[in-house]
Design a protein around this motif. Structure first.
Motif, PDB file in Angstrom:
ATOM      1  N   SER A  11       3.574  -1.529   3.437  1.00  0.00           N
ATOM      2  CA  SER A  11       3.111  -0.218   3.011  1.00  0.00           C
ATOM      3  C   SER A  11       4.254   0.797   3.067  1.00  0.00           C
ATOM      4  O   SER A  11       5.191   0.650   3.866  1.00  0.00           O
ATOM      5  CB  SER A  11       1.955   0.246   3.904  1.00  0.00           C
ATOM      6  OG  SER A  11       1.441   1.480   3.447  1.00  0.00           O
ATOM      7  N   PHE A  19       0.842  -1.196   0.000  1.00  0.00           N
ATOM      8  CA  PHE A  19       0.000   0.000   0.000  1.00  0.00           C
ATOM      9  C   PHE A  19       0.881   1.252   0.000  1.00  0.00           C
ATOM     10  O   PHE A  19       2.060   1.205   0.361  1.00  0.00           O
ATOM     11  CB  PHE A  19      -0.901   0.023   1.239  1.00  0.00           C
ATOM     12  CG  PHE A  19      -1.921  -1.079   1.265  1.00  0.00           C
ATOM     13  CD1 PHE A  19      -3.146  -0.923   0.638  1.00  0.00           C
ATOM     14  CD2 PHE A  19      -1.663  -2.273   1.924  1.00  0.00           C
ATOM     15  CE1 PHE A  19      -4.099  -1.935   0.658  1.00  0.00           C
ATOM     16  CE2 PHE A  19      -2.596  -3.290   1.953  1.00  0.00           C
ATOM     17  CZ  PHE A  19      -3.820  -3.125   1.322  1.00  0.00           C
ATOM     18  N   LEU A  54      -1.332   2.550   4.722  1.00  0.00           N
ATOM     19  CA  LEU A  54      -2.100   1.509   5.404  1.00  0.00           C
ATOM     20  C   LEU A  54      -2.549   2.067   6.745  1.00  0.00           C
ATOM     21  O   LEU A  54      -1.726   2.459   7.583  1.00  0.00           O
ATOM     22  CB  LEU A  54      -1.254   0.256   5.617  1.00  0.00           C
ATOM     23  CG  LEU A  54      -1.938  -0.889   6.386  1.00  0.00           C
ATOM     24  CD1 LEU A  54      -3.164  -1.395   5.622  1.00  0.00           C
ATOM     25  CD2 LEU A  54      -0.966  -2.024   6.655  1.00  0.00           C
TER      26      LEU A  54
END
Length: 515
Positions: free
Chosen positions: A307, A209, A212
């Motif tokens: 992330s 990501f 996150l």
């Protein structure tokens, strides 16, 4: 008349959405609840040509079931589903009538994977704002899986059962004859509890990501929405979407919204998040966070999410007394929600432990229901706002005891008293009562961060004005931080701040930009 004209007009609009024919099987007697129940089902029958009513012999009288033609749905209402439960009735009609429940595909698979027959019964009060979510969750399970059935039982109509089972808190869920769970519990949590879990492999395969968010309360929802609006890859991992706001009855301090209720507000947050391409992973807890090339968040199920940045918004939970008898008598006289459980103590003597705003507000509410309220405050004076203290002390059935350190909750099968130590004299004293409502503040949900993120002595995440923690790329917002005030509106602002700071971190990081 059970339903006023406005409610009837709204109900008729909903019933026009039925796709399939329904049969309401009704078991009634000569009592007043039975008469009202017949009036209710007859009203439903009159409003839609897709509904018919049949007399039947069900387990409880008065009760009725909602069924498709030719089969049983497994959904029953014992007692009248009015008050907060009216929505549960409407949704049951629509879902059994062919409208698909609004749950994601992963949840549907988890429900349909259950092969063992399961019958649930949920005792509710019509003033309980937590009960409908539990009732609706179990009804959805019954709609989607023929191995599952569920009965909502209105405690006021079945007081003998409530007394026999010694139910002193709602919602109280039974699976068969055994107690299953008390208090608010989500659909995902129910599925976890019956053993239908999410495969960790579903998380391991996710791409990293940009942001996150860990936690799905007001701070987390705000952070995720602000991030998604930047067009970056955003995810939320949350044990319980909405967090403690789900347990809040009245909210009157969100600017621009004069008044709302916790569950309603959470539903609006979730709907707003759903408008964006945000990967929401519910019923999952973080177990560890570590900074490597990317930031890794390990979940309790063993999966690892990666992330570029992480925003911690894990919120807080009700602080417990931590004394003997508290855990033993939870839902047997020890309660944490006066709005939900107060009606079950009508005419009885109770104590409220806690002299802050929440404790005093709880005592004021309870004073209108119970016989007598004793407020115990560990300090030498109450800490609630003066206007609340003045209101409290004006009530004739309230006693305030300061310098009272609770030492034990006593009881047999249910609570029968509370012991406390007078901090001035050192003497231990005992009060005979039927219930104890604990209102002593909050604890941040940060235990999993002790070896990584810097916390203060209260367990709160230390952040600067931009929401930054001591770990580059890790930000935090909301009640889990050392913010001066714990308020919904402040948490939402902090979530937005953390999101903007995370975005700034991404665009200024040469390594990540080049990658």
């Amino acid at each position: 008349m059970l339903l006023d004209d406005q409610i009837k007009a709204q109900l008729k609009q909903y019933l026009a959405m039925l796709e399939n024919n329904l049969v309401l099987k009704v078991s009634v007697g000569e009592d007043e609840v039975s008469k009202n129940m017949m009036e209710l089902v007859q009203t439903l029958d009159d409003m839609s040509d897709k509904i018919t009513v049949e007399k039947a012999s069900l387990k409880r009288t008065p009760s009725f079931s909602v069924n498709p033609v030719g089969s049983d749905s497994g959904i029953e209402f014992a007692g009248l589903p009015l008050g907060h439960e009216f929505t549960s009735l409407v949704l049951a009609l629509l879902q059994v009538g062919g409208r698909a429940p609004k749950v994601d595909e992963t949840t549907i698979k988890r429900i349909q994977a259950i092969k063992e027959p399961m019958h649930f019964e949920t005792y509710v009060s019509l003033t309980c704002h937590n009960c409908p979510d539990v009732v609706q969750a179990l009804n959805i399970m019954a709609v989607l899986n023929p191995n599952i059935s569920h009965t909502m039982i209105e405690g006021g109509a079945y007081q003998a059962e409530v007394k026999e089972r010694e139910i002193l808190a709602v919602p109280a869920i039974y699976r068969g004859e055994d107690f299953f769970e008390g208090g608010r519990i989500t659909l995902d949590e129910i599925l976890d509890k019956v053993g239908s879990t999410v495969d960790a492999a579903e998380f391991d395969s996710k791409e990293p990501f940009d942001v996150l968010v860990v936690g799905g309360g007001p701070a987390g929802a705000s952070a995720a929405i602000y991030s998604a609006r930047k067009g970056i890859r955003t995810g939320i991992v949350a044990d319980r979407f909405g967090g403690q706001v789900n347990d809040t009855l009245s909210i009157e301090n969100i600017i621009g919204t004069k008044a709302t209720e916790g569950p309603k507000f959470v539903a609006s947050l979730e709907a707003h998040v759903a408008d964006y391409e945000i990967d929401v992973m519910k019923s999952q807890r973080a177990a560890r966070i570590e900074k490597k090339d990317l930031i890794e968040v390990e979940l309790e199920n063993g999966a690892v999410l990666k992330s570029k940045t992480v925003i911690l918004s894990t919120g807080a939970r009700y602080r417990q007394l931590g004394v003997k008898g508290e855990a033993e008598f939870k839902n047997k006289g020890v309660a944490y929600c006066p709005h939900c459980d107060g009606p079950l103590f009508k005419g009885k003597d109770v104590a409220v432990v806690g002299g802050g705003n929440s404790g005093v507000e709880a005592a004021i509410d309870l004073a209108g229901i119970v016989n007598h309220v004793t407020v115990l405050q560990a300090m030498d004076e109450l800490r609630a706002d003066q206007v609340l203290q003045d209101r409290l002390r004006s009530l004739p059935n309230v006693t305030v005891i300061t310098d009272a350190l609770t030492s034990e909750v006593t009881g047999d099968s249910t609570v029968n008293g509370l012991s406390y130590v007078d901090r001035v004299s050192g003497e231990e004293k005992h009060i005979e009562l039927d219930g104890v409502f604990v209102q002593i503040g909050l604890l941040p949900n940060t235990e999993f961060l002790k070896d990584s993120v810097e916390l203060n002595k209260h367990g709160e995440i230390i952040v600067d004005r931009n929401g930054k923690t001591n770990i580059p790329g890790v930000f935090a917002a909301g009640d889990c931080t050392d913010s001066a005030h714990k308020q919904i509106i402040i948490s939402m602002g902090a979530g937005a701040t953390a999101s903007l700071s995370a975005f700034d971190h991404i665009i200024r990081s040469v390594e990540l930009v080049e990658a």
